[in-house]
Design an enzyme around this catalytic site. Structure first.
Site, short mmCIF file in Angstrom:
data_model
loop_
_atom_site.label_atom_id
_atom_site.label_comp_id
_atom_site.label_asym_id
_atom_site.label_seq_id
_atom_site.Cartn_x
_atom_site.Cartn_y
_atom_site.Cartn_z
CD GLU A 1 -3.08 -0.82 2.17
OE1 GLU A 1 -3.22 0.27 2.74
OE2 GLU A 1 -3.71 -1.84 2.46
CE LYS B 1 -0.02 -11.97 -1.24
NZ LYS B 1 -0.07 -10.60 -1.53
CG PHE C 1 10.15 -6.01 5.67
CD1 PHE C 1 10.38 -5.29 4.51
CD2 PHE C 1 8.84 -6.18 6.09
CE1 PHE C 1 9.34 -4.77 3.76
CE2 PHE C 1 7.79 -5.66 5.35
CZ PHE C 1 8.05 -4.95 4.18
CB ALA D 1 12.41 -3.16 16.47
N GLY D 2 9.34 -2.28 16.21
CA GLY D 2 8.32 -1.30 16.55
C GLY D 2 7.10 -1.93 17.21
CB CYS E 1 -1.16 -8.42 3.07
SG CYS E 1 -1.94 -7.92 1.55
CE LYS F 1 1.98 0.64 3.71
NZ LYS F 1 2.76 -0.14 2.79
NE ARG G 1 -8.01 -3.17 4.93
CZ ARG G 1 -8.01 -3.48 3.63
NH1 ARG G 1 -8.63 -4.56 3.23
NH2 ARG G 1 -7.40 -2.72 2.77
C1 UDX Z 1 2.52 -6.11 2.46
C2 UDX Z 1 3.64 -6.69 1.56
O1 UDX Z 1 4.81 -5.87 1.70
C3 UDX Z 1 3.18 -6.77 0.12
O2 UDX Z 1 4.19 -7.39 -0.68
C4 UDX Z 1 1.91 -7.62 0.07
O3 UDX Z 1 1.44 -7.78 -1.23
C5 UDX Z 1 0.83 -7.00 0.96
O4 UDX Z 1 1.34 -6.87 2.30
P1 UDX Z 1 1.57 -3.70 3.06
O5 UDX Z 1 0.64 -4.41 3.98
O6 UDX Z 1 1.03 -2.65 2.17
O7 UDX Z 1 2.30 -4.75 2.08
O8 UDX Z 1 2.67 -3.00 3.95
P2 UDX Z 1 4.22 -3.12 4.32
O9 UDX Z 1 4.89 -1.87 3.91
O10 UDX Z 1 4.81 -4.39 3.86
O11 UDX Z 1 4.11 -3.10 5.93
C6 UDX Z 1 3.33 -4.05 6.64
C7 UDX Z 1 3.40 -3.80 8.12
O12 UDX Z 1 4.67 -4.15 8.64
C8 UDX Z 1 3.17 -2.35 8.56
O13 UDX Z 1 2.32 -2.33 9.69
C9 UDX Z 1 4.55 -1.84 8.91
O14 UDX Z 1 4.52 -0.84 9.89
C10 UDX Z 1 5.19 -3.10 9.45
N1 UDX Z 1 6.66 -3.14 9.32
C11 UDX Z 1 7.25 -3.18 8.10
C12 UDX Z 1 7.44 -3.14 10.48
O15 UDX Z 1 6.92 -3.10 11.61
N2 UDX Z 1 8.79 -3.21 10.34
C13 UDX Z 1 9.41 -3.27 9.14
O16 UDX Z 1 10.65 -3.34 9.11
C14 UDX Z 1 8.62 -3.26 7.97
#
Ligand code: UDX
Length: 444
Positions: free
Chosen positions: A163, A212, A257, A260-261, A268, A328, A335
């Site tokens: 997203e 996936k 990725f 931490a948080g 997804c 995010k 969601r």
């Molecule tokens: C994710 C996948 O990245 C994507 O490939 C898939 O098709 C759908 O799900 P999205 O949900 O849009 O995409 O968000 P993403 O940017 O991946 O972050 C997901 C969650 O992980 C967020 O809540 C974000 O805050 C958290 N996150 C991400 C962390 O807490 N730490 C990280 O290092 C990265």
């Protein structure tokens, strides 16, 4: 060669996919059951917030390569490829709800019974391994009286869209996965991606479905892993950011990725990991790492409340400012957002909550409503009278906040950084009691 595509379901994935295919010259008909959505799309407006999408949509409308309709049968009849992009929500127990997929498969089957040309049905929705062949293929065969591979083609083509970056991800993908029942189906789908430079993987539909889920599960596991290490770091007075950097420089691990948080949310990760886990249990081979990934993520948002309690003590009657509600930054999507369990816990403990977010407040209000929760558009209004604040979503504008502003606006002095966006030393210098996920007390 431009293809004629029907995109059934114009949610997030369907709309982005449909608009992007149209931007590459294909003729796309988007189908939805909501009249307002169809109208909006035909007016060149996107029903969702996604950078770059509206521009592409407007252009596709102007050039006559995209239209939206409520009439699913006519869209199917004129298409060469029929994409299924309907939601696959979770049931109460975490398992996948395939009712929309089944419904659309019945409709496709009934409709292609009446046509003579061979169409290819492509599953875009995220579905549990085996669904394309065992559910979609079976229903279409029953309803159409045609055999897969002879009367119609069948494939699964997962999406990997983030997203806020969905258009970018679609137009410049890392890879394209096409799980097809035969080479004809594969080639039909491949023809839609002639423009792409990324590697195209040819697999079976079940493999594509699992790719996936495995991709999302791995990324979610990486986040839960660093969150567990973060909680452990706090006991050792070690900063998890140093650890993440130290391990991320190993090319096999990579720095991505490893932030931490307060945990992962969105449409997804939580749903997909839960669905795969539930399926593995059904098959009698429980995927233990996935169970742990979910357990860590369930606890993680509440870690911010624990840090808060360590500084403030009893939360009853305290006013807590929440910065960020969306799961995010750069989205209004609530969601599975970490803000939900955090605010619910604060309310349970008798605190008053003042919350803000640049765009997610309308969606947040639908989920979090209580006499002790108030929403404000302006950051200053939220900080006023606050005994403490918790940063939940790392919007850019929150990064810019200076500790001296916080100090002068807040009543109290406690700052909990749930995404580690601020500099602890600087906050400390300004007399704020700063605590962050994955940062021991001494390091402050
Ligand atoms: C994710 C996948 O990245 C994507 O490939 C898939 O098709 C759908 O799900 P999205 O949900 O849009 O995409 O968000 P993403 O940017 O991946 O972050 C997901 C969650 O992980 C967020 O809540 C974000 O805050 C958290 N996150 C991400 C962390 O807490 N730490 C990280 O290092 C990265």
């Amino acid at each position: 060669m431009p293809k004629k595509v029907a995109m059934i379901g114009t949610g997030y994935v369907g709309l982005v996919t449909g608009v992007c295919f149209a931007s590459k010259g294909h003729d796309v008909t988007c189908v939805d059951v909501i009249p307002e959505k169809v109208e909006q799309i035909n007016e060149g407006k996107t029903p969702i917030f996604e950078p770059g999408l509206e521009e592409l949509l407007l252009n596709a409308r102007k050039e006559g390569r995209l239209e939206a309709t409520l009439d699913v049968a006519s869209a199917i009849k004129k298409a060469e490829l029929i994409f299924i992009a309907v939601p696959t929500p979770s049931k109460e127990d975490g398992s996948i709800d395939l009712s929309f997929i089944e419904e659309v498969s019945h409709t496709i089957g009934k409709t292609i019974r009446e046509v003579t040309d061979k169409k290819t049905v492509v599953v875009k929705s995220t579905v549990i391994p085996g669904t394309t062949e065992k559910v979609v293929g079976r229903i279409i065969e029953e309803e159409s009286g045609k055999k897969r591979g002879i009367g119609f083609g069948l494939a699964m083509n997962p999406e990997f869209l983030k997203e806020g970056k969905a258009v970018e991800d679609f137009l410049d993908p890392d890879r394209i996965v096409i799980g097809a029942i035969d080479s004809e189906s594969f080639n039909e789908v491949k023809a839609l991606y002639e423009w792409a430079e990324a590697p195209i993987l040819e697999t079976s539909p079940t493999t594509a479905e699992l790719i996936k889920y495995a991709a999302n599960s791995f990324l979610a596991m990486k986040i839960s892993f660093i969150n567990e290490i973060a909680n452990y770091c706090e006991l050792l007075d070690v900063d998890v950011k140093d650890v993440a950097q130290g391990i991320g420089l190993d090319e096999r691990i990579s720095p991505k990725f490893l932030r931490a948080g307060a945990g992962f949310g969105g449409s997804c990760f939580p749903k997909d990991v839960a669905a795969l886990y539930s399926h593995s249990k059904q098959l009698g081979r429980e995927l233990i790492l996935l169970r742990s990934t979910l357990e860590v993520n369930k606890q993680q948002p509440l870690r911010t409340v624990e840090l808060l309690r360590e500084e403030v003590g009893d939360l009853s009657g305290k006013t807590i400012a929440i910065l960020g509600l969306a799961f995010k930054p750069d989205t209004d999507d609530m969601r599975e957002a970490a803000s939900i369990p955090i605010i619910e816990q604060l309310i349970k403990e008798g605190a008053r909550v003042k919350a803000t977010d640049p765009i997610a407040i309308p969606n947040a209000k639908k989920i979090l409503s209580h006499p002790n929760i108030n929403y404000y558009d302006k950051i200053n209004d939220v900080l006023k009278e606050a005994d403490a604040l918790i940063l939940v979503t790392e919007w850019d504008e929150y990064r810019q906040l200076s500790p001296s502003d916080l100090k002068s606006l807040m009543k109290g002095d406690v700052v909990i950084d749930g995404r580690r966006i601020w500099n602890p030393e600087l906050f400390h210098k300004h007399g704020l009691r700063y605590r962050g996920i994955g940062l021991g007390k001494k390091k402050n």
